[in-house]
Design an enzyme around this catalytic site. Structure first.
Site, PDB file in Angstrom:
ATOM      1  N   SER A 141       0.837  -1.212   0.000  1.00 21.29           N
ATOM      2  CA  SER A 141       0.000   0.000   0.000  1.00 21.29           C
ATOM      3  C   SER A 141       0.863   1.250   0.000  1.00 21.29           C
ATOM      4  CB  SER A 141      -0.890   0.029   1.238  1.00 21.29           C
ATOM      5  OG  SER A 141      -1.565   1.281   1.301  1.00 21.29           O
ATOM      6  N   TYR A 155      -1.896  -0.080   9.947  1.00 20.62           N
ATOM      7  CA  TYR A 155      -2.065  -0.631   8.598  1.00 20.62           C
ATOM      8  C   TYR A 155      -0.800  -0.380   7.776  1.00 20.62           C
ATOM      9  CZ  TYR A 155      -4.032  -0.939   3.824  1.00 20.62           C
ATOM     10  OH  TYR A 155      -4.271  -1.243   2.504  1.00 20.62           O
ATOM     11  N   ALA A 157       2.260   0.187   8.782  1.00 18.96           N
ATOM     12  CA  ALA A 157       3.406  -0.597   9.266  1.00 18.96           C
ATOM     13  C   ALA A 157       3.308  -2.047   8.796  1.00 18.96           C
ATOM     14  CB  ALA A 157       3.456  -0.536  10.798  1.00 18.96           C
ATOM     15  N   LYS A 159       1.739  -3.144   6.116  1.00 19.00           N
ATOM     16  CA  LYS A 159       1.986  -3.181   4.664  1.00 19.00           C
ATOM     17  C   LYS A 159       3.474  -2.980   4.359  1.00 19.00           C
ATOM     18  CE  LYS A 159      -2.003  -3.913   2.612  1.00 19.00           C
ATOM     19  NZ  LYS A 159      -2.249  -5.240   2.010  1.00 19.00           N
TER      20      LYS A 159
HETATM   21  N1  LIG Z   1      -8.722  -0.288  -2.249  1.00 21.70           N
HETATM   22  C1  LIG Z   1      -7.610   0.419  -2.217  1.00 21.70           C
HETATM   23  O1  LIG Z   1      -7.549   1.549  -2.732  1.00 21.70           O
HETATM   24  C2  LIG Z   1      -6.362  -0.148  -1.573  1.00 21.70           C
HETATM   25  C3  LIG Z   1      -5.279   0.720  -1.367  1.00 21.70           C
HETATM   26  C4  LIG Z   1      -4.082   0.191  -0.898  1.00 21.70           C
HETATM   27  C5  LIG Z   1      -3.983  -1.178  -0.608  1.00 21.70           C
HETATM   28  N2  LIG Z   1      -5.088  -1.988  -0.774  1.00 21.70           N
HETATM   29  C6  LIG Z   1      -4.922  -3.417  -0.479  1.00 21.70           C
HETATM   30  O2  LIG Z   1      -5.391  -4.161  -1.598  1.00 21.70           O
HETATM   31  C7  LIG Z   1      -5.948  -5.403  -1.158  1.00 21.70           C
HETATM   32  C8  LIG Z   1      -7.382  -5.548  -1.660  1.00 21.70           C
HETATM   33  O3  LIG Z   1      -8.163  -4.539  -1.042  1.00 21.70           O
HETATM   34  P1  LIG Z   1      -9.683  -4.246  -1.414  1.00 21.70           P
HETATM   35  O4  LIG Z   1      -9.820  -2.775  -1.408  1.00 21.70           O
HETATM   36  O5  LIG Z   1     -10.099  -5.041  -2.586  1.00 21.70           O
HETATM   37  O6  LIG Z   1     -10.381  -4.828  -0.054  1.00 21.70           O
HETATM   38  P2  LIG Z   1     -11.883  -5.380   0.177  1.00 21.70           P
HETATM   39  O7  LIG Z   1     -12.191  -5.161   1.628  1.00 21.70           O
HETATM   40  O8  LIG Z   1     -12.801  -4.769  -0.809  1.00 21.70           O
HETATM   41  O9  LIG Z   1     -11.722  -6.950  -0.080  1.00 21.70           O
HETATM   42  C9  LIG Z   1     -10.844  -7.694   0.740  1.00 21.70           C
HETATM   43  C10 LIG Z   1     -11.278  -9.144   0.832  1.00 21.70           C
HETATM   44  O10 LIG Z   1     -10.378  -9.804   1.760  1.00 21.70           O
HETATM   45  C11 LIG Z   1     -11.149 -10.688   2.540  1.00 21.70           C
HETATM   46  N3  LIG Z   1     -10.519 -10.991   3.837  1.00 21.70           N
HETATM   47  C12 LIG Z   1     -10.293 -10.132   4.883  1.00 21.70           C
HETATM   48  N4  LIG Z   1      -9.810 -10.789   5.939  1.00 21.70           N
HETATM   49  C13 LIG Z   1      -9.713 -12.100   5.571  1.00 21.70           C
HETATM   50  C14 LIG Z   1      -9.302 -13.287   6.237  1.00 21.70           C
HETATM   51  N5  LIG Z   1      -8.883 -13.266   7.523  1.00 21.70           N
HETATM   52  N6  LIG Z   1      -9.313 -14.459   5.546  1.00 21.70           N
HETATM   53  C15 LIG Z   1      -9.736 -14.490   4.254  1.00 21.70           C
HETATM   54  N7  LIG Z   1     -10.159 -13.411   3.580  1.00 21.70           N
HETATM   55  C16 LIG Z   1     -10.162 -12.229   4.226  1.00 21.70           C
HETATM   56  C17 LIG Z   1     -12.463  -9.950   2.758  1.00 21.70           C
HETATM   57  O11 LIG Z   1     -13.503 -10.844   3.174  1.00 21.70           O
HETATM   58  C18 LIG Z   1     -12.704  -9.325   1.384  1.00 21.70           C
HETATM   59  O12 LIG Z   1     -13.451 -10.189   0.540  1.00 21.70           O
HETATM   60  C19 LIG Z   1      -5.848  -5.390   0.377  1.00 21.70           C
HETATM   61  O13 LIG Z   1      -4.678  -6.071   0.777  1.00 21.70           O
HETATM   62  C20 LIG Z   1      -5.752  -3.909   0.706  1.00 21.70           C
HETATM   63  O14 LIG Z   1      -5.136  -3.675   1.949  1.00 21.70           O
HETATM   64  C21 LIG Z   1      -6.267  -1.489  -1.241  1.00 21.70           C
END
Ligand SMILES: NC(=O)c1ccc[n+]([C@@H]2O[C@H](COP(=O)([O-])OP(=O)(O)OC[C@H]3O[C@@H](n4cnc5c(N)ncnc54)[C@H](O)[C@@H]3O)[C@@H](O)[C@H]2O)c1
Length: 257
Positions: A141, A155, A157, A159
């Site tokens: 991230s 979060y 830290a 990442k």
């Molecule tokens: N959306 C953004 O702009 C953004 C920015 C930076 C980083 N990220 C990272 O990208 C990745 C995807 O994010 P997103 O926005 O699609 O998130 P989201 O919340 O829309 O989807 C995440 C999925 O992970 C699943 N999950 C969470 N904990 C879990 C567990 N213990 N076991 C199994 N599944 C689990 C959730 O049920 C969900 O379906 C994440 O790692 C997030 O931290 C996202």
């Protein structure tokens, strides 16, 4: 088709970036096992992606913070797929809290869902990939690189640890022809929408203004399809000389280093 016959595991496939990735992988001809704890939407995405084809998607319940469960589900998934070429470890969740108020429980949660998830799934994939090579795609991230004006230090830290792990295993596993990269998205997903919905009106406006000024391409968060397209590339044989990189899919908001 860029992924015809590829055997792939995706974590977090019930929502957001991972859902878009599961769908794109199947469109490119891959056979996918999608893991999540939200079983209803995980099953639905798998059914719809398989119906759209030409690849297939099977759903399995897996809490990616639990090492025994990860190992057991990876055994079942690799058996079903007949091997493993690609892992996309995308699952994650956010945490917003002032740094000075963080408890051990807050830190454990972020380390569990980000660092432990990445370590457990990467190591489980390694055991199958070490004979034939493969591609691992982790999720970092921009919060680990720049910080965030919302209070996201735990979060960030966690990442940062994912990104450091990615660089280390990229070196360690290169001799097995296993490529390991990390992606930093900035896109509208259930996670991003959840965070935005919790803001007060002034902060919502500040957020909107921030993106308008700081995202050169479009002035806003993007579509989950954008990181899914990068995942297709990293999973494919077009990316065979790329490892240890942190790649941002964020319209130019942050230059990763
Ligand atoms: N959306 C953004 O702009 C953004 C920015 C930076 C980083 N990220 C990272 O990208 C990745 C995807 O994010 P997103 O926005 O699609 O998130 P989201 O919340 O829309 O989807 C995440 C999925 O992970 C699943 N999950 C969470 N904990 C879990 C567990 N213990 N076991 C199994 N599944 C689990 C959730 O049920 C969900 O379906 C994440 O790692 C997030 O931290 C996202």
């Amino acid at each position: 088709m860029q992924l015809e016959g590829k055997k792939i595991i995706v974590t977090g496939g019930a929502n957001g970036v991972a859902e878009a990735t599961v769908r794109r992988f199947a469109e490119e001809g891959a056979n996918v096992v999608s893991l999540d704890i939200q079983d209803e939407s995980g099953e639905r995405v798998a059914r719809e992606a398989t119906a759209a084809g030409p690849g297939t998607v099977a759903y399995m319940h897996c809490d990616i913070t639990q090492q025994d469960e990860v190992n057991r589900v990876f055994d079942a998934a690799t058996q079903l797929l007949g091997g493993l070429d690609v892992l996309a470890a995308i699952a994650g969740t956010e945490a917003v809290k002032p740094a000075e108020d963080l408890t051990g429980e807050d830190i454990d949660k972020m380390i569990g869902v980000h660092l432990k998830h990445t370590v457990f799934t990467n190591a489980a994939a390694f055991r199958t990939m070490k004979d034939k090579g493969g591609s691992i795609i982790n999720y970092g991230s921009h919060v680990a690189i720049t910080g965030h004006f919302l209070d996201m230090s735990a979060y960030g830290a966690a990442k940062g640890a994912v990104q450091a792990w990615t660089r280390n295993v990229a070196r360690e596993w290169a001799e097995y022809n296993i490529r390991v990269n990390a992606v930093g998205p900035a896109v509208w997903t259930p996670l991003a929408k959840r965070m935005f919905a919790e803001l007060d009106t002034d902060t919502k406006q500040a957020f909107t203004d921030y993106f308008a000024w700081n995202v050169p391409l479009g002035g806003d968060l993007g579509d989950p399809l954008e990181p899914a397209k990068l995942n297709v590339f990293l999973a494919s044989d077009n990316a065979t000389f790329i490892t240890g990189q942190m790649l941002q899919v964020d319209g130019g908001q942050v230059f990763a280093r």
